[in-house]
Design an enzyme around this catalytic site. Structure first.
Site, short mmCIF file in Angstrom:
data_model
loop_
_atom_site.label_atom_id
_atom_site.label_comp_id
_atom_site.label_asym_id
_atom_site.label_seq_id
_atom_site.Cartn_x
_atom_site.Cartn_y
_atom_site.Cartn_z
N SER A 57 16.59 -6.46 6.23
CA SER A 57 17.10 -5.13 6.62
C SER A 57 18.59 -5.23 6.86
O SER A 57 19.11 -6.30 7.21
CB SER A 57 16.43 -4.68 7.92
OG SER A 57 17.08 -3.53 8.44
N ASN A 84 7.30 -8.44 1.93
CA ASN A 84 7.89 -7.13 2.25
C ASN A 84 7.27 -6.46 3.47
O ASN A 84 7.91 -5.64 4.12
CB ASN A 84 7.71 -6.24 0.99
CG ASN A 84 7.83 -4.76 1.31
OD1 ASN A 84 8.94 -4.24 1.42
ND2 ASN A 84 6.69 -4.08 1.46
N LYS A 98 14.51 -9.66 11.60
CA LYS A 98 15.11 -9.58 10.26
C LYS A 98 16.23 -10.62 10.09
O LYS A 98 16.44 -11.15 9.00
CB LYS A 98 15.61 -8.16 9.99
CG LYS A 98 14.48 -7.12 9.92
CD LYS A 98 13.46 -7.47 8.84
CE LYS A 98 12.45 -6.36 8.63
NZ LYS A 98 11.50 -6.64 7.55
N TYR A 114 13.16 -5.92 16.23
CA TYR A 114 13.25 -5.69 14.78
C TYR A 114 14.48 -6.41 14.21
O TYR A 114 14.37 -7.16 13.22
CB TYR A 114 13.33 -4.19 14.51
CG TYR A 114 13.36 -3.85 13.04
CD1 TYR A 114 12.20 -3.88 12.27
CD2 TYR A 114 14.55 -3.50 12.40
CE1 TYR A 114 12.22 -3.57 10.91
CE2 TYR A 114 14.58 -3.19 11.06
CZ TYR A 114 13.42 -3.23 10.32
OH TYR A 114 13.45 -2.93 8.97
N ALA A 117 16.18 -8.89 15.47
CA ALA A 117 16.04 -10.35 15.60
C ALA A 117 15.09 -10.89 14.53
O ALA A 117 15.35 -11.94 13.92
CB ALA A 117 15.52 -10.70 17.00
N SER A 147 0.82 -1.22 0.00
CA SER A 147 0.00 0.00 0.00
C SER A 147 0.85 1.26 0.00
O SER A 147 0.37 2.34 -0.36
CB SER A 147 -0.91 0.00 1.24
OG SER A 147 -0.17 -0.37 2.38
N ARG A 148 2.10 1.14 0.42
CA ARG A 148 2.98 2.31 0.49
C ARG A 148 4.43 1.86 0.55
O ARG A 148 4.70 0.66 0.60
CB ARG A 148 2.63 3.21 1.68
CG ARG A 148 2.53 2.50 3.01
CD ARG A 148 1.64 3.26 4.00
NE ARG A 148 1.38 2.43 5.17
CZ ARG A 148 2.08 2.48 6.30
NH1 ARG A 148 3.07 3.33 6.42
NH2 ARG A 148 1.78 1.69 7.31
N1 LIG Z 1 12.28 2.20 5.28
C1 LIG Z 1 13.41 1.74 5.73
O1 LIG Z 1 14.31 2.51 6.15
C2 LIG Z 1 13.69 0.26 5.78
C3 LIG Z 1 14.99 -0.17 6.04
C4 LIG Z 1 15.26 -1.54 6.07
C5 LIG Z 1 14.27 -2.45 5.83
N2 LIG Z 1 13.01 -2.01 5.58
C6 LIG Z 1 11.98 -3.03 5.37
O2 LIG Z 1 11.31 -2.81 4.15
C7 LIG Z 1 9.96 -3.30 4.26
C8 LIG Z 1 9.01 -2.22 3.80
O3 LIG Z 1 9.18 -1.11 4.67
P1 LIG Z 1 8.71 0.37 4.30
O4 LIG Z 1 9.80 1.25 4.70
O5 LIG Z 1 8.19 0.41 2.91
O6 LIG Z 1 7.54 0.53 5.38
P2 LIG Z 1 6.19 1.39 5.38
O7 LIG Z 1 6.27 2.51 4.43
O8 LIG Z 1 5.95 1.65 6.82
O9 LIG Z 1 5.12 0.34 4.82
C9 LIG Z 1 4.88 -0.83 5.55
C10 LIG Z 1 3.98 -1.74 4.76
O10 LIG Z 1 3.76 -2.93 5.55
C11 LIG Z 1 2.36 -3.07 5.79
N3 LIG Z 1 2.09 -3.54 7.15
C12 LIG Z 1 2.48 -3.00 8.32
N4 LIG Z 1 1.91 -3.65 9.35
C13 LIG Z 1 1.13 -4.63 8.81
C14 LIG Z 1 0.28 -5.62 9.36
N5 LIG Z 1 0.08 -5.74 10.67
N6 LIG Z 1 -0.39 -6.43 8.50
C15 LIG Z 1 -0.23 -6.31 7.18
N7 LIG Z 1 0.57 -5.39 6.59
C16 LIG Z 1 1.25 -4.56 7.41
C17 LIG Z 1 1.77 -1.68 5.62
O11 LIG Z 1 0.39 -1.80 5.28
P3 LIG Z 1 -0.67 -0.63 5.68
O12 LIG Z 1 -0.41 0.52 4.76
O13 LIG Z 1 -1.98 -1.27 5.48
O14 LIG Z 1 -0.37 -0.27 7.11
C18 LIG Z 1 2.61 -1.12 4.48
O15 LIG Z 1 2.14 -1.54 3.25
C19 LIG Z 1 9.77 -3.70 5.73
O16 LIG Z 1 9.89 -5.10 5.87
C20 LIG Z 1 10.91 -3.00 6.43
O17 LIG Z 1 11.29 -3.63 7.63
C21 LIG Z 1 12.69 -0.69 5.53
#
Ligand SMILES: NC(=O)c1ccc[n+]([C@@H]2O[C@H](COP(=O)([O-])OP(=O)(O)OC[C@H]3O[C@@H](n4cnc5c(N)ncnc54)[C@H](OP(=O)(O)O)[C@@H]3O)[C@@H](O)[C@H]2O)c1
Length: 260
Positions: free
Chosen positions: A153, A88, A171, A167, A169, A16-17
């Site tokens: 991550s 993801n 990952k 977090y 652990a 979704s985002r």
């Molecule tokens: N951004 C960073 O700096 C970063 C760094 C390292 C790794 N990552 C990893 O990359 C991945 C994507 O992160 P992002 O930065 O794109 O995060 P984000 O913008 O916060 O988006 C998170 C996504 O996960 C979904 N989500 C969260 N809680 C959920 C739940 N309980 N059930 C189902 N879906 C859920 C959200 O859906 P809704 O919109 O419906 O809430 C959203 O689509 C994650 O696994 C994160 O750990 C991110």
């Protein structure tokens, strides 16, 4: 070389985002039909994206790992078959080690459920399905029918701050699970890869970026925080079938902020 997923179907969790949305857009751009998953709290954005991409939208709250099984069943139903899973969806929940144990455990449970247990349930459904498809159709060993790309991550390898033990652990678990699937299911038609982003400009990182954007930029050798659109191409490449001999690997996309 062309990244062509024409005729392929893909389920992207957390689409979704953020990074998931960019992955869904780029998979669709490469020709795939995409199921856009979200938690149920962001239905409008997910539905609009699914419509724009000519795909499908599925809500499932992955805080409950049994929802991951329903998500898989629904994805199979709407897509007909699933060729690619991009696992993801994730949360980044802060819990200082000094808060009361109940609060700390609540954060731990939420993090592990969304980031690891639900991802494991979904992966289990996918690999069982792909192994059955592989067995049914008289395929050669090593012929890949399903590709899993997990998003972990930098924290899996570097560790994280004390308030994000869960977090890191979770990952680390994602990386180990990805390797295990690659080792265990390669002859049964499955390739499994990981992508390990560093800080990326999404909602998840907005707090850290608001606090110290310059410091985070300075951690990278590029002097820049990645946009989600700059992380997604690695996922699409791994999902495309052009990298199957890299099965088991997790690719760092962190601007050399942590080189292992
Ligand atoms: N951004 C960073 O700096 C970063 C760094 C390292 C790794 N990552 C990893 O990359 C991945 C994507 O992160 P992002 O930065 O794109 O995060 P984000 O913008 O916060 O988006 C998170 C996504 O996960 C979904 N989500 C969260 N809680 C959920 C739940 N309980 N059930 C189902 N879906 C859920 C959200 O859906 P809704 O919109 O419906 O809430 C959203 O689509 C994650 O696994 C994160 O750990 C991110």
């Amino acid at each position: 070389m062309t990244l062509d997923l024409t005729g392929k179907t893909a389920l992207v969790t957390g689409a979704s985002r953020g990074i998931g949305r960019a992955v869904a857009e780029q998979l669709a751009g490469a020709g795939a039909t995409v199921a856009v998953h979200h938690s149920g709290r962001n239905s409008e954005a997910a539905a609009a994206l699914a419509e724009r991409l000519g795909g499908h939208e599925i809500a499932a709250d992955l805080a409950n790992p049994r929802e991951a099984k329903r998500l898989w069943d629904e994805a199979l139903d709407v897509l007909g078959t699933v060729d690619v899973v991009v696992a993801n969806a994730g949360v980044f929940v802060e819990a200082d080690p000094e808060v009361p144990l109940d609060d700390w455990l609540a954060a731990w449970d939420q993090t592990l459920s969304v980031n690891l247990t639900s991802l494991a349930v979904l992966s289990r459904e996918a690999v069982n399905h792909w192994a059955a498809r592989h067995a049914e159709s008289d395929r050669q060993p090593g012929e890949i029918v399903g590709r899993l790309v997990t998003v972990s991550s930098r924290a899996a390898f570097r560790g994280d701050d004390p308030a994000f033990l869960a977090y890191a652990a979770s990952k680390g678990g994602v990386v180990a699970l990805t390797k295990s699937i690659a080792r265990g299911w390669g002859r049964r038609g499955v390739a499994a890869f990981g992508v390990a982003p560093g800080f990326t400009a999404t909602d998840m990182a907005s707090g850290a970026l608001a606090e110290d954007a310059d410091g985070l930029r300075a951690q990278t050798s590029l002097g820049a925080i990645a946009e989600p659109e700059e992380v997604a191409p690695t996922v699409v490449f791994l999902a495309s079938g052009l990298a199957d001999h890299a099965t088991g690997t997790t690719v760092d996309v962190n601007g050399a902020s942590y080189v292992r």
